[in-house]
Design a protein around this motif. Structure first.
Motif, PDB file in Angstrom:
ATOM      1  N   SER A 152       9.701  -1.944   2.464  1.00 26.42           N
ATOM      2  CA  SER A 152       8.437  -1.596   3.095  1.00 26.42           C
ATOM      3  C   SER A 152       7.630  -0.645   2.216  1.00 26.42           C
ATOM      4  O   SER A 152       6.399  -0.732   2.147  1.00 26.42           O
ATOM      5  CB  SER A 152       8.685  -0.964   4.465  1.00 26.42           C
ATOM      6  OG  SER A 152       9.473   0.213   4.343  1.00 26.42           O
ATOM      7  N   GLN A 153       8.321   0.279   1.528  1.00 24.83           N
ATOM      8  CA  GLN A 153       7.615   1.197   0.633  1.00 24.83           C
ATOM      9  C   GLN A 153       7.059   0.456  -0.571  1.00 24.83           C
ATOM     10  O   GLN A 153       5.951   0.734  -1.035  1.00 24.83           O
ATOM     11  CB  GLN A 153       8.541   2.323   0.215  1.00 24.83           C
ATOM     12  CG  GLN A 153       8.866   3.298   1.333  1.00 24.83           C
ATOM     13  CD  GLN A 153       9.959   4.268   0.960  1.00 24.83           C
ATOM     14  OE1 GLN A 153      10.936   3.897   0.313  1.00 24.83           O
ATOM     15  NE2 GLN A 153       9.810   5.516   1.371  1.00 24.83           N
ATOM     16  N   CYS A 154       7.828  -0.480  -1.107  1.00 25.34           N
ATOM     17  CA  CYS A 154       7.306  -1.310  -2.201  1.00 25.34           C
ATOM     18  C   CYS A 154       6.109  -2.123  -1.731  1.00 25.34           C
ATOM     19  O   CYS A 154       5.183  -2.387  -2.513  1.00 25.34           O
ATOM     20  CB  CYS A 154       8.405  -2.243  -2.709  1.00 25.34           C
ATOM     21  SG  CYS A 154       9.714  -1.411  -3.617  1.00 25.34           S
ATOM     22  N   GLY A 155       6.115  -2.490  -0.452  1.00 24.10           N
ATOM     23  CA  GLY A 155       4.982  -3.209   0.107  1.00 24.10           C
ATOM     24  C   GLY A 155       3.733  -2.363   0.188  1.00 24.10           C
ATOM     25  O   GLY A 155       2.621  -2.890   0.287  1.00 24.10           O
ATOM     26  N   THR A 156       3.900  -1.038   0.143  1.00 23.09           N
ATOM     27  CA  THR A 156       2.751  -0.140   0.080  1.00 23.09           C
ATOM     28  C   THR A 156       2.260   0.031  -1.347  1.00 23.09           C
ATOM     29  O   THR A 156       1.051   0.080  -1.609  1.00 23.09           O
ATOM     30  CB  THR A 156       3.122   1.237   0.669  1.00 23.09           C
ATOM     31  OG1 THR A 156       3.561   1.068   2.015  1.00 23.09           O
ATOM     32  CG2 THR A 156       1.940   2.189   0.624  1.00 23.09           C
ATOM     33  N   LEU A 157       3.198   0.112  -2.294  1.00 24.76           N
ATOM     34  CA  LEU A 157       2.846   0.355  -3.688  1.00 24.76           C
ATOM     35  C   LEU A 157       2.278  -0.883  -4.369  1.00 24.76           C
ATOM     36  O   LEU A 157       1.296  -0.801  -5.113  1.00 24.76           O
ATOM     37  CB  LEU A 157       4.081   0.844  -4.453  1.00 24.76           C
ATOM     38  CG  LEU A 157       4.656   2.194  -4.038  1.00 24.76           C
ATOM     39  CD1 LEU A 157       5.984   2.430  -4.736  1.00 24.76           C
ATOM     40  CD2 LEU A 157       3.674   3.312  -4.366  1.00 24.76           C
ATOM     41  N   ASN A 158       2.873  -2.027  -4.132  1.00 28.34           N
ATOM     42  CA  ASN A 158       2.502  -3.232  -4.870  1.00 28.34           C
ATOM     43  C   ASN A 158       1.036  -3.623  -4.666  1.00 28.34           C
ATOM     44  O   ASN A 158       0.318  -3.879  -5.645  1.00 28.34           O
ATOM     45  CB  ASN A 158       3.425  -4.384  -4.480  1.00 28.34           C
ATOM     46  CG  ASN A 158       3.478  -5.462  -5.545  1.00 28.34           C
ATOM     47  OD1 ASN A 158       3.920  -5.219  -6.658  1.00 28.34           O
ATOM     48  ND2 ASN A 158       3.033  -6.660  -5.202  1.00 28.34           N
ATOM     49  N   PRO A 159       0.519  -3.675  -3.424  1.00 25.29           N
ATOM     50  CA  PRO A 159      -0.903  -4.020  -3.260  1.00 25.29           C
ATOM     51  C   PRO A 159      -1.850  -3.005  -3.888  1.00 25.29           C
ATOM     52  O   PRO A 159      -3.011  -3.317  -4.153  1.00 25.29           O
ATOM     53  CB  PRO A 159      -1.074  -4.060  -1.736  1.00 25.29           C
ATOM     54  CG  PRO A 159       0.291  -4.252  -1.191  1.00 25.29           C
ATOM     55  CD  PRO A 159       1.207  -3.538  -2.131  1.00 25.29           C
ATOM     56  N   ALA A 160      -1.353  -1.773  -4.127  1.00 28.41           N
ATOM     57  CA  ALA A 160      -2.185  -0.744  -4.748  1.00 28.41           C
ATOM     58  C   ALA A 160      -2.115  -0.785  -6.265  1.00 28.41           C
ATOM     59  O   ALA A 160      -2.763   0.036  -6.934  1.00 28.41           O
ATOM     60  CB  ALA A 160      -1.764   0.637  -4.246  1.00 28.41           C
ATOM     61  N   GLY A 161      -1.336  -1.704  -6.825  1.00 30.03           N
ATOM     62  CA  GLY A 161      -1.236  -1.818  -8.277  1.00 30.03           C
ATOM     63  C   GLY A 161      -0.313  -0.794  -8.900  1.00 30.03           C
ATOM     64  O   GLY A 161      -0.464  -0.458 -10.082  1.00 30.03           O
ATOM     65  N   ILE A 162       0.670  -0.286  -8.133  1.00 27.20           N
ATOM     66  CA  ILE A 162       1.655   0.664  -8.650  1.00 27.20           C
ATOM     67  C   ILE A 162       2.989  -0.063  -8.765  1.00 27.20           C
ATOM     68  O   ILE A 162       3.487  -0.639  -7.792  1.00 27.20           O
ATOM     69  CB  ILE A 162       1.806   1.883  -7.708  1.00 27.20           C
ATOM     70  CG1 ILE A 162       0.448   2.532  -7.458  1.00 27.20           C
ATOM     71  CG2 ILE A 162       2.787   2.879  -8.294  1.00 27.20           C
ATOM     72  CD1 ILE A 162      -0.213   3.099  -8.682  1.00 27.20           C
ATOM     73  N   ASN A 163       3.576  -0.057  -9.952  1.00 25.86           N
ATOM     74  CA  ASN A 163       4.849  -0.744 -10.190  1.00 25.86           C
ATOM     75  C   ASN A 163       6.002   0.162  -9.797  1.00 25.86           C
ATOM     76  O   ASN A 163       6.150   1.264 -10.329  1.00 25.86           O
ATOM     77  CB  ASN A 163       4.965  -1.142 -11.660  1.00 25.86           C
ATOM     78  CG  ASN A 163       3.849  -2.090 -12.070  1.00 25.86           C
ATOM     79  OD1 ASN A 163       3.529  -3.026 -11.345  1.00 25.86           O
ATOM     80  ND2 ASN A 163       3.238  -1.837 -13.217  1.00 25.86           N
ATOM     81  N   ALA A 164       6.818  -0.324  -8.880  1.00 24.72           N
ATOM     82  CA  ALA A 164       7.921   0.471  -8.354  1.00 24.72           C
ATOM     83  C   ALA A 164       9.142   0.378  -9.256  1.00 24.72           C
ATOM     84  O   ALA A 164       9.428  -0.665  -9.853  1.00 24.72           O
ATOM     85  CB  ALA A 164       8.278  -0.003  -6.947  1.00 24.72           C
TER      86      ALA A 164
END
Length: 528
Positions: free
Chosen positions: A381-393
């Motif tokens: 779920s946290q990666c789902g927040t970062l990915n649409p924002a263009g932040i690579n987890a």
């Protein structure tokens, strides 16, 4: 042009081929800019292993975030790095040796090969040359020189010396084949001649060099300085990389472990990378201590360059200089090494992410720069927040261990809808642009007509077809994967009058499968 035939017989004439091949260059040359324990200052220097880096720049140093980034780069599969050492206010250690009677000046001054506190570990010995080894008329000029780089923990124990050098029958005379200045410049890693004399120095044993200094901590103006009009043209700071032909990635480690680079440096570095066909790997600032702060790009909201990529959070790994205790470090070195490894194994068109792109040596991840025990294991779920924002987890993925779990550029946020959304697509475009620019330079000043256009089509087409055969493009046939157009339609008469030839190149990139959707259906048994 026909060659006059001087006599009857068979004459051989070699006709040059019309096709000039374009050979693809490196894909993972990585630049690092920051502090180091030693080495040339503001000079781009290539290193091909961490041992090579240790010889030229002193290896790991607790005050150098750059040294840890380079260490992680090679640990994760990096092969070639370009190092720029910044050392504001650093001083070079030196020693003044009295000359034998009659010398002008009255002393010979030797100094360390480059600035830094490391020069105070040098010990110089002057002795007489062997009898008969020189012209007796040079008795006041020829001598033997040896230098030791001692271990500061045991300076009087020669068995623990880090490096030794000896130079026999050197001379203070500039006209001698063994002139001290030239010998040291060409053969020594440790010493340089600062001030010469007409007479050789007197014999001395283990004379120490003094007054070396590592200088002050780095600031933003050490990287870029718009107030100094000579900063860029003088190849200072970040612009020292101008002296390197090919640069594929750029890492700018933090100023200190707890001090991030300001946004102004990242913005200038991104602009520089756009000029150099380079990808900038952006480390998370110290303010990104939560997923929410990272997704909002706190402090870096204006950095939306297609030549930059964000990675979050920090990596936690053992510190070799602290008895292996865990500490937090910027991830740029680890990520750059993983990208280089992926390039070698799969090609730069493969997204440098997934369970096969593990981060070697990484024990976990942290949300802060100071507390290595505050771990963050990103959830889906946290990666789902970062990915649409263009932040690579960066996350731990079960048995796969720590991995890179994102492949988007700084323009990869969904709201931007950019064609340069993905790192492999952008890197492939940069690779093609760089190699075509370098590989078609021969065409400058050639006659701008159909024969030139044909040669350009053949050269560029051969390069693109090679990439197609290696699997870099989408499509089953070359016609579906790429095109090269250079003819009277792309280059009109008006273009020819202006001295312009236009080559249009298009390609169909392979985009990564970010979302794998498995659809299941229950089959109901049919009744008869």
């Amino acid at each position: 042009m026909p060659v006059p035939l001087p006599y009857p017989g068979v004459q051989i004439q070699e006709i040059p081929a019309t096709v000039r091949s374009i050979v693809g260059g490196s894909t993972s040359v990585t630049g690092f800019v920051g502090r180091a324990a030693r080495g040339h200052v503001e000079t781009a220097t290539r290193c091909f292993s961490f041992d090579d880096f240790a010889r030229k720049f002193g290896g790991l140093w607790a005050d150098s975030t750059l040294s840890y980034a380079v260490y992680q780069y090679y640990q994760n599969g990096g092969t070639e790095a370009v190092i720029v050492r910044l050392a504001p206010g650093a001083l070079t250690a030196s020693v003044s040796l009295a000359t034998i009677a009659g010398g002008v000046p009255a002393s010979v001054v030797l100094e360390a090969a480059n600035p830094g506190d490391w020069g105070e570990n040098l010990r110089v010995t002057i002795s007489d040359p062997a009898a008969g080894a020189f012209d007796p008329g040079e008795v006041n000029q020829v001598f033997n020189l040896s230098v030791r780089e001692v271990d500061p923990a045991a300076p009087n124990d020669p068995s623990r010396d880090r490096l030794r050098e000896s130079f026999l029958n050197v001379s203070v005379s500039d006209t001698s084949p063994r002139a001290l200045k030239r010998v040291l410049e060409q053969e020594s890693q440790l010493l340089r001649l600062k001030t010469g004399s007409t007479h050789r120095p007197a014999n001395a044993a283990h004379s120490p060099l003094i007054n070396g200094s590592d200088g002050s901590a780095l600031t933003a103006t050490d990287f870029v300085n718009a107030a100094d009009p000579t900063f860029e043209s003088g190849h200072k700071g970040l612009f020292a990389l101008d002296r390197v032909d090919t640069l594929n990635m750029l890492c700018l480690p933090p100023l200190e472990r707890t001090v991030s680079l300001p946004a102004s440096v990242w913005t200038a570095a991104a602009a520089y990378c756009e000029k150099r066909f380079t990808l900038l790997l952006v480390d998370p600032p110290s303010s990104w201590n939560t997923v929410t702060a990272a997704a909002a790009r706190t402090g870096l909201t204006s950095l939306v360059s297609q030549n930059a990529a964000f990675y979050f959070p920090l990596v936690v790994l053992p510190d070799p200089l602290a008895e292996g205790r865990l500490a937090s470090f910027a991830p740029c070195g680890s990520v750059a090494g993983a990208i280089a490894r992926t390039d070698a194994e799969r090609g730069l068109w493969k997204a440098p992410a997934g369970q096969d792109v593990g981060l070697r040596g990484v024990e976990g991840f942290s949300t802060t720069l100071t507390d290595a025990s505050a771990r963050l294991v990103l959830s889906d779920s946290q990666c789902g927040t970062l990915n649409p924002a263009g932040i690579n987890a960066l996350r731990s993925l079960g048995g796969a261990g720590p991995v890179v779990w994102g492949a988007r550029t700084a323009r990869g946020a969904d709201v931007l809808a950019s064609e340069w959304k993905y790192v492999p697509v952008r890197r492939l475009a940069l690779y093609i642009e760089q190699n075509l620019k370098d590989g078609t330079r021969w065409a400058v000043f050639e006659p701008n007509d159909a024969p030139l256009w044909s040669q350009l089509r053949l050269s560029v087409g051969a390069f693109m077809h090679q990439l197609f055969r290696r699997g870099a493009f989408k499509g089953q046939r070359p016609q579906e994967a790429y095109f090269v157009k250079c003819d009277s339609e792309t280059t009109t008469f008006a273009d020819q009058d202006r001295g312009t030839v236009n080559v249009v190149v298009g390609f169909a990139p392979l985009k990564p499968a970010e979302f794998v959707i498995l659809q299941f259906q229950q089959i109901t048994r049919a009744t008869t």
